[in-house]
Design a protein around this motif. Structure first.
Motif, mmCIF file in Angstrom:
data_model
loop_
_atom_site.group_PDB
_atom_site.id
_atom_site.type_symbol
_atom_site.label_atom_id
_atom_site.label_comp_id
_atom_site.label_asym_id
_atom_site.label_seq_id
_atom_site.Cartn_x
_atom_site.Cartn_y
_atom_site.Cartn_z
ATOM 1 N N LEU A 3 0.827 -1.207 0.000
ATOM 2 C CA LEU A 3 0.000 0.000 0.000
ATOM 3 C C LEU A 3 0.865 1.262 0.000
ATOM 4 C CD1 LEU A 3 -2.809 -1.062 2.504
ATOM 5 C CD2 LEU A 3 -2.912 -0.979 0.014
ATOM 6 N N GLN A 4 1.954 1.280 0.752
ATOM 7 C CA GLN A 4 2.820 2.448 0.747
ATOM 8 C C GLN A 4 3.525 2.629 -0.586
ATOM 9 O OE1 GLN A 4 5.390 3.213 4.109
ATOM 10 N NE2 GLN A 4 4.118 1.966 5.482
ATOM 11 N N ALA A 5 3.925 1.507 -1.225
ATOM 12 C CA ALA A 5 4.602 1.608 -2.516
ATOM 13 C C ALA A 5 3.672 2.125 -3.598
ATOM 14 C CB ALA A 5 5.162 0.241 -2.921
ATOM 15 N N ALA A 6 2.367 1.773 -3.500
ATOM 16 C CA ALA A 6 1.419 2.199 -4.534
ATOM 17 C C ALA A 6 0.884 3.599 -4.263
ATOM 18 C CB ALA A 6 0.277 1.194 -4.634
ATOM 19 N N LEU A 7 0.508 3.885 -3.017
ATOM 20 C CA LEU A 7 -0.143 5.154 -2.696
ATOM 21 C C LEU A 7 0.843 6.276 -2.424
ATOM 22 C CD1 LEU A 7 -2.995 3.806 -0.379
ATOM 23 C CD2 LEU A 7 -3.055 4.234 -2.845
ATOM 24 N N GLY A 8 2.053 5.949 -2.016
ATOM 25 C CA GLY A 8 3.054 6.979 -1.765
ATOM 26 C C GLY A 8 2.708 7.851 -0.571
ATOM 27 N N ALA A 9 2.798 9.170 -0.753
ATOM 28 C CA ALA A 9 2.559 10.110 0.349
ATOM 29 C C ALA A 9 1.109 10.124 0.788
ATOM 30 C CB ALA A 9 2.992 11.518 -0.070
ATOM 31 N N ALA A 10 0.175 9.633 -0.040
ATOM 32 C CA ALA A 10 -1.236 9.609 0.335
ATOM 33 C C ALA A 10 -1.552 8.536 1.354
ATOM 34 C CB ALA A 10 -2.107 9.412 -0.914
ATOM 35 N N CYS A 11 -0.613 7.625 1.601
ATOM 36 C CA CYS A 11 -0.847 6.531 2.540
ATOM 37 C C CYS A 11 -0.475 6.985 3.949
ATOM 38 C CB CYS A 11 -0.030 5.305 2.128
ATOM 39 S SG CYS A 11 -0.196 3.894 3.246
ATOM 40 N N ARG A 12 -1.406 6.839 4.877
ATOM 41 C CA ARG A 12 -1.139 7.132 6.287
ATOM 42 C C ARG A 12 -0.499 5.906 6.914
ATOM 43 N NH1 ARG A 12 -6.421 8.809 9.100
ATOM 44 N NH2 ARG A 12 -4.920 9.208 10.777
ATOM 45 N N ALA A 13 0.828 5.860 6.852
ATOM 46 C CA ALA A 13 1.553 4.639 7.226
ATOM 47 C C ALA A 13 1.378 4.313 8.708
ATOM 48 C CB ALA A 13 3.032 4.805 6.890
ATOM 49 N N ASP A 14 1.383 5.344 9.578
ATOM 50 C CA ASP A 14 1.257 5.061 11.006
ATOM 51 C C ASP A 14 -0.114 4.504 11.345
ATOM 52 O OD1 ASP A 14 0.124 7.422 10.228
ATOM 53 O OD2 ASP A 14 0.538 8.471 12.122
ATOM 54 N N ALA A 15 -1.171 5.089 10.790
ATOM 55 C CA ALA A 15 -2.517 4.584 11.036
ATOM 56 C C ALA A 15 -2.706 3.200 10.419
ATOM 57 C CB ALA A 15 -3.552 5.559 10.472
ATOM 58 N N LEU A 16 -2.118 2.988 9.257
ATOM 59 C CA LEU A 16 -2.228 1.685 8.606
ATOM 60 C C LEU A 16 -1.601 0.594 9.451
ATOM 61 C CD1 LEU A 16 -2.922 -0.018 6.091
ATOM 62 C CD2 LEU A 16 -0.709 0.645 5.150
ATOM 63 N N GLN A 17 -0.418 0.849 10.003
ATOM 64 C CA GLN A 17 0.232 -0.181 10.811
ATOM 65 C C GLN A 17 -0.514 -0.420 12.119
ATOM 66 O OE1 GLN A 17 4.412 -0.070 11.364
ATOM 67 N NE2 GLN A 17 4.893 0.069 9.177
ATOM 68 N N ARG A 18 -1.096 0.621 12.688
ATOM 69 C CA ARG A 18 -1.889 0.401 13.909
ATOM 70 C C ARG A 18 -3.112 -0.451 13.607
ATOM 71 N NH1 ARG A 18 -0.816 5.994 14.791
ATOM 72 N NH2 ARG A 18 -2.907 6.489 14.028
ATOM 73 N N LYS A 19 -3.734 -0.217 12.481
ATOM 74 C CA LYS A 19 -4.901 -1.005 12.107
ATOM 75 C C LYS A 19 -4.514 -2.461 11.864
ATOM 76 C CE LYS A 19 -9.138 -1.799 10.728
ATOM 77 N NZ LYS A 19 -10.277 -1.776 11.682
ATOM 78 N N LEU A 20 -3.399 -2.686 11.191
ATOM 79 C CA LEU A 20 -2.975 -4.059 10.916
ATOM 80 C C LEU A 20 -2.577 -4.776 12.207
ATOM 81 C CD1 LEU A 20 -0.859 -3.513 7.672
ATOM 82 C CD2 LEU A 20 -3.102 -4.585 7.851
ATOM 83 N N GLN A 21 -1.966 -4.052 13.148
ATOM 84 C CA GLN A 21 -1.606 -4.672 14.415
ATOM 85 C C GLN A 21 -2.845 -5.104 15.197
ATOM 86 O OE1 GLN A 21 1.155 -5.550 15.893
ATOM 87 N NE2 GLN A 21 2.774 -4.625 14.659
ATOM 88 N N ALA A 22 -3.922 -4.337 15.082
ATOM 89 C CA ALA A 22 -5.145 -4.656 15.832
ATOM 90 C C ALA A 22 -6.030 -5.658 15.111
ATOM 91 C CB ALA A 22 -5.930 -3.371 16.102
ATOM 92 N N SER A 23 -5.761 -5.991 13.885
ATOM 93 C CA SER A 23 -6.611 -6.905 13.120
ATOM 94 C C SER A 23 -6.395 -8.342 13.567
ATOM 95 C CB SER A 23 -6.311 -6.790 11.617
ATOM 96 O OG SER A 23 -6.554 -5.485 11.152
#
Length: 757
Positions: free
Chosen positions: A197-217
């Motif tokens: 997702l970071q490689a495709a979306l670039g700066a539009a990707c909220r990397a910190d929020a994404l990793q928190r969501k994946l950790q809680a999944s």
């Protein structure tokens, strides 16, 4: 740190790597390998530096191309590709420039064009579908289940406990366990999703929020996101002309399902302040299994166990026939085909369809290929015979070549598994590996169960005994490592430096606290080697047939890879022994030997030479000398070009020269050297011989009166023997008349570039 400071810091590190490749001073050689490792660590800790480093490396590559500095092209290209595999946020313009540079390298000779082609193939997909290299690497190395990318890899680390100190084994095992303890399947799946997702979306990707969501999944939801991302990447990468825009749209859907449409839209519009440093996404080290090599069949057993979980594979009918229990060539390997009895002039069309089919229709074309009234005949499948070489084209001694990779050996059968066998030790360990490789190839001619499924890659890291580096024994046991370093400078700079580093690690007190974050230098270099070392150097193996003084004892056969040493025993034959001492032979040191050999000529013409001399010993080496080629000449040391010489053995005979003077008879020794393709040596008097293979005292043969050395041929396949039963008498005679010489068995050892000319 300002952007200019970051660029200057990375530029200094890159220049240090370049100076390292040109370094001749011992002070610079002692730190070899550290600059490359520290450079990759800088961008791993701060991913924002990756585009800057890519730009610097690309600029240095283009400079080396314009100045014809070929010696730095392959090291810089490997460094650049390793950064691109991990990085996110690389612009399409940088990808295109790197791809164009690799395409220009295709005009250079091997190995530059070979390495450049491999990089260009990867870059073409990575440009359109960012994150493909990272995703495929993690899936294969961590054995994650994926139907769209079913490839699996494993690194088998073999250590001989009799050759490597226990402290080194313990240090390596602790480092591997500490690194792999945090690489759970859930963590690896989170890394794949986040990186894609970071490689495709670039700066539009909220990397910190994404990793928190994946950790809680939970595990089930995480698997769903993982398979969705893999499907989006692999389906787009498999298209003939992948679209970067289409790939972005598909991953935006996964991104919105993860964070929700409101949070995802706010991230694209810049509603929340993005962090100064995005969280780093590590590239997990490959799955490594540690083995103490105590059993001769251990390599075979481990490879079979690697292929055993067949529930994770989708096997075709052809592959199902190749069971691990073995084959019967006249049953399983025979296919049923249709032998037509018609003339082939008229087409056998189904009745009532002539008026329905147009001449240009596909149905009409298929109908023209149909046959009727055929009888079944069993023919031998030529495409299922044992290949001439496991991974790589046949070639001359120490020639380089590109492995077959994941190509198909049988219709519909791909090599889904890759076994990377890494051995640690000295030349004695490589001799043992050669024995196991020969046994493996010989077993495959009977069962043929590993070859269709497995791509076998061999790697070597020298670990010498803790002696003085300048001692003769220390240098002798590291001859093959020194040869690989001369052939491939990047191997010398990256892998050969591990020898003292591993010793220092073993001397340090072990740390049992795995909670601390450490930088495992040894494991990182091993990982870099097995990932980027894709170009093999092929070594000729030699077979030796040994005859003993005891006529009731059967002759023995063995193989060696680097060296065969012969010494004269003090014991003699009994009077009624194999060969009595000739009359008139003066007693003195050594033994009277008869040598019959084929002289190695560049024209490959056969020239047989027979001589008799008295010698105290001789050494047969399969590697070229590191100093002068001929000790009797004053020629300069050989350059790297001499490493590609044709197959030959370098024989050094310590001859005894008798002289007479007023004081009586005296004896002196002189070393004679020559090259040969094969040789037969026999003791002409009562002296017996002792043979050492590959410098290993465990492979010693005593009481020898004669032995024969020749290039080891490819093991003869049982299917090839049974094939003669299926051939007619005329065809069999034609086959015998055109039968070629047996191909030599070559053992590949992977390096970064092969032999650099």
């Amino acid at each position: 740190m300002e952007s200019s400071d970051v660029e200057q810091d990375l530029q200094r590190s890159v220049q240090a790597v370049l100076r390292e490749l040109r370094a001749q001073a011992p002070a610079l050689k002692s730190n070899r390998g550290m600059w490359r490792w520290s450079l990759h660590k800088k961008v791993e800790r701060d991913p924002r530096k990756s585009p800057v480093l890519v730009h610097i490396l690309l600029r240095e590559l283009e400079k080396a191309e314009s100045e014809d500095g070929r010696h730095v092209i392959i090291p810089l290209l490997h460094t650049l590709m390793y950064v691109l595999t991990k990085a996110t946020g690389i612009t399409e313009e940088l990808y295109q420039r790197t791809y164009a540079f690799c395409m220009r390298l295709l005009t250079l000779p091997a190995p530059y064009c070979t390495v450049a082609l491999d990089c260009a193939i990867k870059l073409k997909t990575e440009t359109a579908v960012p994150g493909t290299l990272y995703q495929r690497l993690v899936i294969a190395e961590q054995n994650l289940k994926s139907e769209l990318y079913p490839y699996q890899e494993r690194v088998f680390l073999f250590v001989d406990p009799e050759l490597v100190p226990p402290s080194v084994c313990s240090a390596l095992l602790l480092e591997i366990q500490a690194a792999q303890g945090q690489q759970t399947p859930e963590a690896c799946m989170r890394h794949v999703v986040s990186h894609a997702l970071q490689a495709a979306l670039g700066a539009a990707c909220r990397a910190d929020a994404l990793q928190r969501k994946l950790q809680a999944s939970p595990r089930r939801a995480l698997e769903r996101y993982f398979h969705a991302v893999v499907a989006a990447v692999e389906q787009m990468a498999s298209e003939p002309s992948p679209s970067r825009e289409g790939h972005l749209e598909r991953l935006e859907e996964v991104y919105c399902s993860l964070l929700g449409p409101t949070a995802a839209a706010r991230g694209r519009c810049g509603g929340d302040a993005l962090p100064d440093r995005p969280p780093s996404i590590p590239l997990p080290s490959p799955y490594i299994t540690f083995h103490l090599w105590t059993d001769e069949e251990q390599l075979w057993k481990e490879l079979v166990l690697f292929l055993r979980p067949r529930s994770q594979m989708r096997l075709s009918a052809d592959l199902e026939a190749l069971d691990l229990q073995g084959l019967l060539p006249d049953q399983e390997l025979a296919r049923a085909s249709m032998l037509s009895t018609d003339s082939g002039i008229e087409r056998d069309l189904p009745s009532g369809t002539e008026e329905l089919l147009t001449p240009s229709s596909p149905e009409m074309e298929r109908a023209g290929l149909q046959r009727k009234g055929g009888m079944k005949k069993r023919v031998w499948p030529l495409d299922i015979l044992m290949p001439s070489n496991w991974d790589g084209p046949p070639g001359l001694h120490r020639r380089t070549g590109r492995p077959m990779g994941d190509g198909e050996l049988l219709p519909g059968v791909s090599r889904l598994h890759t076994a990377r066998v890494l051995v640690l030790g000295d030349d004695r360990m490589l001799g043992r590996l050669a024995q196991a490789y020969h046994s493996l190839r010989k077993r495959e001619t009977q069962t043929f169960c590993l070859t269709p499924r497995l791509s076998l890659q061999l790697y070597y890291i020298p670990v010498l005994t803790p002696e003085k580096p300048a001692s003769p024994r220390h240098v002798e046991l590291g001859e093959l490592a020194a040869f690989l370093g001369r052939a491939d400078p990047w191997y010398e700079s990256t892998v050969n430096t591990l020898c003292p580093a591993i010793q220092k690690l073993a001397e340090m007190p072990p740390s049992l606290d795995t909670s601390q974050t450490v930088d495992p230098f040894i494991l990182d270099v091993i990982t870099y080697y097995v990932r980027m070392g894709t170009q093999p150097i092929y070594f000729q193996m030699y077979t030796v047939k040994i005859f003993f003084s005891d006529l009731s004892q059967d002759s023995a056969e063995d193989i060696f890879l680097t060296e065969l040493k012969v010494k004269i025993q003090d014991s003699k034959l009994p009077k009624d022994g194999f060969s009595p001492r000739r009359k008139g032979t003066a007693e003195g040191p050594g033994a009277e030997l008869s040598l019959c050999y084929q002289k190695a000529l560049l024209s490959h013409r056969t020239r047989e030479v027979t001589i008799s001399l008295r010698a105290t010993g001789l050494v047969l080496k399969a590697l070229p000398a590191s100093d002068t080629e001929d000790p009797h000449t004053s020629s300069p040391p050989p350059t790297v070009v001499s490493l590609t010489d044709h197959t030959c053995l370098n024989v050094n005979v310590t001859e005894v020269v008798k002289s007479s003077n007023l004081a009586g008879r005296s004896f002196s020794t002189v070393t004679n050297s020559f090259r040969t393709a094969s040789i037969q040596i026999q003791s002409q008097d009562q002296r017996l011989l002792t043979l050492w293979l590959d410098k290993d005292n465990r492979r010693t043969f005593r009481d020898v009166v004669r032995f024969e050395v020749a290039p080891c041929p490819e093991p003869c396949s049982g299917t090839q023997k049974s094939k003669a039963l299926w051939l007619g008498s005329h065809q069999q005679k034609e086959t015998e008349r055109t039968k070629a010489k047996p191909k030599p068995l070559l053992m590949p050892i992977n390096t970064f570039s092969g032999i650099v000319q």
